[in-house]
Design a protein around this motif. Structure first.
Motif, PDB file in Angstrom:
ATOM      1  N   GLN A 212       0.821  -1.205   0.000  1.00  0.00           N
ATOM      2  CA  GLN A 212       0.000   0.000   0.000  1.00  0.00           C
ATOM      3  C   GLN A 212       0.860   1.262   0.000  1.00  0.00           C
ATOM      4  N   ASN A 213       1.999   1.218   0.693  1.00  0.00           N
ATOM      5  CA  ASN A 213       2.789   2.435   0.895  1.00  0.00           C
ATOM      6  C   ASN A 213       4.194   2.379   0.327  1.00  0.00           C
ATOM      7  N   SER A 214       4.609   1.250  -0.220  1.00  0.00           N
ATOM      8  CA  SER A 214       5.989   1.109  -0.662  1.00  0.00           C
ATOM      9  C   SER A 214       6.049   0.242  -1.903  1.00  0.00           C
ATOM     10  N   ALA A 215       7.129   0.412  -2.705  1.00  0.00           N
ATOM     11  CA  ALA A 215       7.289  -0.366  -3.940  1.00  0.00           C
ATOM     12  C   ALA A 215       8.774  -0.520  -4.251  1.00  0.00           C
ATOM     13  N   ILE A 216       9.101  -1.613  -4.935  1.00  0.00           N
ATOM     14  CA  ILE A 216      10.450  -1.828  -5.457  1.00  0.00           C
ATOM     15  C   ILE A 216      10.344  -2.252  -6.914  1.00  0.00           C
ATOM     16  N   ILE A 217      11.406  -2.002  -7.679  1.00  0.00           N
ATOM     17  CA  ILE A 217      11.488  -2.414  -9.077  1.00  0.00           C
ATOM     18  C   ILE A 217      12.582  -3.469  -9.173  1.00  0.00           C
ATOM     19  N   ILE A 218      12.246  -4.642  -9.715  1.00  0.00           N
ATOM     20  CA  ILE A 218      13.233  -5.705  -9.879  1.00  0.00           C
ATOM     21  C   ILE A 218      13.679  -5.743 -11.336  1.00  0.00           C
ATOM     22  N   THR A 255      19.220  -8.272 -10.115  1.00  0.00           N
ATOM     23  CA  THR A 255      19.547  -9.678  -9.836  1.00  0.00           C
ATOM     24  C   THR A 255      20.878 -10.083 -10.453  1.00  0.00           C
ATOM     25  N   HIS A 256      21.170  -9.645 -11.698  1.00  0.00           N
ATOM     26  CA  HIS A 256      22.444 -10.006 -12.325  1.00  0.00           C
ATOM     27  C   HIS A 256      22.735  -9.069 -13.489  1.00  0.00           C
ATOM     28  N   ILE A 321      20.592 -14.057  -2.677  1.00  0.00           N
ATOM     29  CA  ILE A 321      21.038 -15.442  -2.500  1.00  0.00           C
ATOM     30  C   ILE A 321      21.822 -15.859  -3.737  1.00  0.00           C
ATOM     31  N   ASN A 322      23.028 -16.397  -3.540  1.00  0.00           N
ATOM     32  CA  ASN A 322      23.873 -16.769  -4.678  1.00  0.00           C
ATOM     33  C   ASN A 322      23.211 -17.842  -5.535  1.00  0.00           C
ATOM     34  N   ILE A 323      23.295 -17.635  -6.850  1.00  0.00           N
ATOM     35  CA  ILE A 323      22.703 -18.577  -7.788  1.00  0.00           C
ATOM     36  C   ILE A 323      23.606 -18.663  -9.005  1.00  0.00           C
ATOM     37  N   THR A 324      23.620 -19.803  -9.694  1.00  0.00           N
ATOM     38  CA  THR A 324      24.476 -19.960 -10.870  1.00  0.00           C
ATOM     39  C   THR A 324      23.702 -19.639 -12.134  1.00  0.00           C
ATOM     40  N   HIS A 325      24.421 -19.017 -13.076  1.00  0.00           N
ATOM     41  CA  HIS A 325      23.834 -18.582 -14.346  1.00  0.00           C
ATOM     42  C   HIS A 325      24.995 -18.450 -15.325  1.00  0.00           C
ATOM     43  N   SER A 326      24.719 -17.964 -16.516  1.00  0.00           N
ATOM     44  CA  SER A 326      25.784 -17.806 -17.505  1.00  0.00           C
ATOM     45  C   SER A 326      26.574 -16.520 -17.307  1.00  0.00           C
ATOM     46  N   VAL A 327      26.277 -15.786 -16.267  1.00  0.00           N
ATOM     47  CA  VAL A 327      27.075 -14.626 -15.879  1.00  0.00           C
ATOM     48  C   VAL A 327      27.394 -14.774 -14.403  1.00  0.00           C
ATOM     49  N   ILE A 328      28.588 -14.355 -14.022  1.00  0.00           N
ATOM     50  CA  ILE A 328      28.984 -14.505 -12.627  1.00  0.00           C
ATOM     51  C   ILE A 328      28.239 -13.511 -11.740  1.00  0.00           C
ATOM     52  N   ASP A 329      28.219 -13.821 -10.448  1.00  0.00           N
ATOM     53  CA  ASP A 329      27.635 -12.949  -9.427  1.00  0.00           C
ATOM     54  C   ASP A 329      26.136 -12.740  -9.637  1.00  0.00           C
ATOM     55  N   ALA A 330      25.435 -13.796 -10.035  1.00  0.00           N
ATOM     56  CA  ALA A 330      23.982 -13.720 -10.180  1.00  0.00           C
ATOM     57  C   ALA A 330      23.319 -14.049  -8.850  1.00  0.00           C
ATOM     58  N   SER A 331      22.080 -13.587  -8.667  1.00  0.00           N
ATOM     59  CA  SER A 331      21.402 -13.747  -7.379  1.00  0.00           C
ATOM     60  C   SER A 331      19.923 -14.052  -7.566  1.00  0.00           C
ATOM     61  N   ALA A 332      19.410 -14.825  -6.623  1.00  0.00           N
ATOM     62  CA  ALA A 332      17.967 -14.924  -6.407  1.00  0.00           C
ATOM     63  C   ALA A 332      17.625 -13.970  -5.263  1.00  0.00           C
ATOM     64  N   LEU A 333      16.343 -13.691  -5.084  1.00  0.00           N
ATOM     65  CA  LEU A 333      15.918 -12.739  -4.062  1.00  0.00           C
ATOM     66  C   LEU A 333      14.901 -13.390  -3.132  1.00  0.00           C
ATOM     67  N   ALA A 334      15.110 -13.203  -1.829  1.00  0.00           N
ATOM     68  CA  ALA A 334      14.105 -13.556  -0.829  1.00  0.00           C
ATOM     69  C   ALA A 334      13.537 -12.251  -0.293  1.00  0.00           C
ATOM     70  N   THR A 341       6.433 -14.319   2.567  1.00  0.00           N
ATOM     71  CA  THR A 341       7.720 -14.311   1.877  1.00  0.00           C
ATOM     72  C   THR A 341       7.539 -14.598   0.395  1.00  0.00           C
ATOM     73  N   ILE A 342       8.267 -13.839  -0.434  1.00  0.00           N
ATOM     74  CA  ILE A 342       8.270 -14.015  -1.886  1.00  0.00           C
ATOM     75  C   ILE A 342       9.689 -14.387  -2.304  1.00  0.00           C
ATOM     76  N   ILE A 343       9.826 -15.434  -3.114  1.00  0.00           N
ATOM     77  CA  ILE A 343      11.124 -15.818  -3.672  1.00  0.00           C
ATOM     78  C   ILE A 343      11.106 -15.517  -5.165  1.00  0.00           C
ATOM     79  N   HIS A 344      12.093 -14.739  -5.623  1.00  0.00           N
ATOM     80  CA  HIS A 344      12.270 -14.439  -7.049  1.00  0.00           C
ATOM     81  C   HIS A 344      13.605 -15.049  -7.466  1.00  0.00           C
ATOM     82  N   THR A 345      13.567 -16.058  -8.345  1.00  0.00           N
ATOM     83  CA  THR A 345      14.804 -16.779  -8.674  1.00  0.00           C
ATOM     84  C   THR A 345      15.736 -15.989  -9.573  1.00  0.00           C
ATOM     85  N   GLY A 346      15.227 -14.960 -10.295  1.00  0.00           N
ATOM     86  CA  GLY A 346      16.024 -14.379 -11.361  1.00  0.00           C
ATOM     87  C   GLY A 346      16.293 -15.445 -12.412  1.00  0.00           C
ATOM     88  N   ASP A 347      17.245 -15.211 -13.307  1.00  0.00           N
ATOM     89  CA  ASP A 347      17.671 -16.252 -14.246  1.00  0.00           C
ATOM     90  C   ASP A 347      18.596 -17.210 -13.498  1.00  0.00           C
TER      91      ASP A 347
END
Length: 736
Positions: A212-218, A255-256, A321-334, A341-347
């Protein structure tokens, strides 16, 4: 004495036999007479205990109890009720039973007191026919169940114990799969999810999560144009909705470092500025883009985050949260919210042997799964691919084989952001004593950033500039370049078309394209392959299964993610509709209820609460066209005009005419309508039509504007009849 006893016993047996044959009421009266007769000599108690048949014992006991209660109820007020009571045989019969009628009347008059006394007396005997419940009780201590009858002849008891163990373990496992009970079902809080890009396409990922009062852009990513978007290099999301909620946006979350997740960040920050949160590599690459766009001052918004460390951003608590992808230093989000709780895996993919030995943090993902996850948003790009995606390390042996076979130069092209792929190629170049020339602006910058930040370690003395390549033998050169997607301005394309200033393709060259064409780029990649092969080079592209591995999870990895997270609600993201629909099927197989899955499209706004998930509305979304040569927006009408010209061509009419409606001079030109050799015939034909239009036009309405409109309408109809096209007609009339 014996004769009397024998006689008495015979009489008793005869009486009992007679009573057994009489009705129940008569038997009761007979027993009462007998009881009164014997109560005086104390034999009643023994008779009840020894001589009375089992069925009659119960009735007689009840009658004895009734008589005792009747006696107690007629005691005088002066009697000491607390004194020890005399035995049944010691009490005079006349004090107990004056008459049956008197006893019944007394019993009725004191009924409440009798009921109270009766309720207070409980039977404490043991029923030998009752089942022993304690023996059948299931006893478990510290998670261990013992076998009760180890010496039994058969296996019935053992199998019963084992069956109880199966039931207990099944219950425990099912409870572990359903962590939704840990969600706060009483909360009225909710979260809204709004994808503005990344659905119905590959790339352009951007999602808004808001309360209601806050937002983020992923992420704020770009995508590639299709063939109809002439003069357009990249597409960025429409930021209209972000402008509408700008006052409650707490930050942008990255995320990456892939272009489809960060490529549009500079264009957003030219309009709006928010705190920008990310790990070092994505922020480093965004900083490089800010330099190109003249936004260096906005680096002050950068917030460098640490993984496994929850950070408070607005009303959200976010953990990378560290995650593997075709680029280094990629992350998932908790993302923790009041609603859940919402989990966004990213790529992502699940790579257990990545080049940097930093695998996906499965332990942390499982931790949130055990706590209870309300919603999962997960990568759907490879949802049609069965099995698992191979490790990035599997590319190395393929490089080794190709480098061994190469007699001349090796030219390797891949995505500029795939640092580990480039790192592997360079290491094999070093192994075979080759100098490395990195060609391509984005490739050079990304490799430099990765080295400066310490992600990879490569000695500086192995690198040479493009103009130095000719100074070394061909078998001592490795060229790492961009252009794996067939981009016309890339270094590889210019090499293939003989337009590069320093590098020309030779027949002895080994060209390795270590990438797969992004959907929509297949034609461009094919064009580059044709040019390279015409130049005589040997091209390795999809010849080996491990010449390229994807950075996205296949079905088995998607299943693992679903099993670890165990979400109540699921939103598949990142992909075309067929990709997210297939991901939905996988989620259902992993226990997510079909009613708890929603297939979104860009602009859909989904509201989620632990009790429900629903679409509430659609918001404005779309694409903005960007010309990368000038880093500026191209308006939609310009792109539409270019497409119209490409499809239907254009006819330009220039004419000078007198007020007497006589044509003084005219010229008619066409482009994209007829072949060059037919231009003169087409011009002659259209000139005749022009003369008819001028001659037949009414004199009172004869002016430049009206005659132009008439020419456009007449020419359009005639040309459609001739070539079935509606070209753009530009008429310029001068009345003299």
């Amino acid at each position: 004495m014996e004769n009397n006893d024998t006689k008495q016993t015979s009489e008793n047996r005869a009486t009992q036999s007679q009573e057994a044959q009489t009705p129940k009421e008569s038997r009761f009266k007979s027993f009462t007479k007998k009881f009164r007769r014997k109560i005086g000599d104390g034999t009643a108690n023994n008779d009840l205990r020894e001589d009375t048949p089992p069925k009659e014992k119960t009735n007689n006991t009840i009658q004895a109890h009734s008589a005792r209660v009747a006696r107690d109820s007629v005691q005088t007020p002066t009697q000491d009720t607390h004194s020890p009571q005399k035995s049944f045989a010691q009490r005079p019969a006349q004090k107990k039973f004056k008459s049956t009628q008197t006893a019944n009347q007394t019993k009725d008059s004191h009924k409440p007191e009798q009921e109270k006394k009766f309720k207070g007396r409980q039977w404490s005997g043991k029923n030998p026919n009752a089942k022993n419940r304690t023996e059948d009780k299931d006893i478990v201590e510290n998670g261990v169940r013992s076998v009760k009858n180890p010496n039994e002849k058969d296996n019935l008891s053992l199998h019963k114990d084992l069956r109880r163990g199966v039931e207990a373990n099944t219950k425990i496992q099912r409870e572990s799969l359903n962590t939704h009970t840990k969600l706060n079902l009483n909360t009225k809080a909710s979260v809204r999810i709004t994808p503005l890009g990344g659905l119905g396409e590959i790339g352009g990922n951007i999602t808004v999560i808001e309360t209601q009062n806050s937002a983020i852009i992923i992420d704020v990513g770009m995508s590639f144009p299709d063939e109809s978007m002439h003069g357009v290099d990249i597409l960025i999301p429409d930021f209209s909705y972000i402008h509408a909620i700008k006052d409650k946006i707490a930050g942008v979350i990255i995320t990456h470092a892939h272009e489809d997740h960060i490529g549009a960040v500079p264009y957003l920050y030219k309009q709006l500025q928010f705190p920008l949160y990310g790990t070092p590599l994505p922020l480093g690459m965004i900083g490089s883009k800010f330099d190109e766009h003249g936004l260096k001052k906005y680096r002050s918004y950068f917030k460098i985050v640490q993984k496994r460390q929850p950070i408070k951003i607005g009303e959200f608590e976010i953990e990378w949260i560290n995650i593997t992808h075709s680029v280094i230093d990629a992350s998932a989000l908790a993302i923790k919210t009041e609603a859940g709780t919402i989990i966004h895996t990213g790529d992502f993919k699940i790579d257990h042997t990545p080049i940097d030995n930093m695998p996906t943090d499965l332990h942390r993902l499982a931790h949130y799964g055990e706590e209870g996850v309300m919603l999962l948003l997960s990568d759907s790009t490879n949802s049609h691919r069965s099995g698992t995606t191979p490790s990035e390390a599997s590319v190395g042996p393929t490089f080794d084989t190709l480098f061994k076979q190469a007699n001349g130069r090796v030219i390797m092209s891949t995505f500029s952001s795939n640092i580990h792929r480039v790192y592997q190629a360079i290491n094999y170049g070093r192994l075979y004593n080759r100098k490395v020339a990195v060609i391509g602006r984005s490739m050079e910058k990304n490799l430099e950033i990765a080295r400066e930040l310490g992600y990879i370690e490569i000695p500086q003395n192995i690198f040479i500039e493009a103009h130095e390549v000719e100074k070394y033998p061909d078998n001592e050169i490795l060229i790492v370049t961009t252009g794996s997607q067939g981009e016309t301005m890339s270094a590889l394309y210019r090499m293939a078309t003989d337009e590069h200033r320093h590098i020309k393709i030779k027949p002895s060259d080994m060209v390795i394209i270590s990438a797969k064409a992004i959907p929509g780029n297949e034609g461009s990649v094919s064009t580059v392959l044709n040019f390279l092969m015409k130049a005589g080079a040997r091209v390795a592209y999809q010849d080996f299964s491990e010449i390229h591995v994807s950075g996205h999870a296949a079905q088995e990895e998607q299943k693992l993610m679903l099993r670890l997270i165990k979400p109540k609600f699921f939103l598949p993201v990142h992909g075309e509709y067929n990709h997210i629909a297939k991901h939905k099927e996988t989620a259902i197989k992993c226990g997510v209820l079909e009613k708890n899955i929603f297939l979104m499209e860009d602009g859909d706004q989904i509201e989620v609460n632990p009790n429900y998930m629903r679409k509430v509305r659609s918001v404005k979304n779309g694409k903005i066209f960007i010309d990368n040569q000038i880093n500026r927006q191209v308006d939609m009408d310009i792109v539409d005009d270019r497409q119209t010209l490409a499809n239907d061509g254009i006819v330009i009419v220039s004419m000078q005419v007198s007020k007497e409606r006589k044509i003084l001079n005219s010229k008619i030109s066409s482009y994209g309508l007829v072949a060059n050799k037919e231009d003169k015939g087409f011009e002659k034909e259209m000139t005749e039509i022009l003369e008819l239009v001028v001659k037949n036009y009414k004199k009172e309405h004869f002016n430049a504007k009206t005659i132009e409109q008439e020419i456009q309408g007449t020419f359009r109809k005639h040309i459609f009849k001739k070539v079935k096209k509606y070209p753009t007609i530009e008429a310029m009339v001068y009345v003299l």
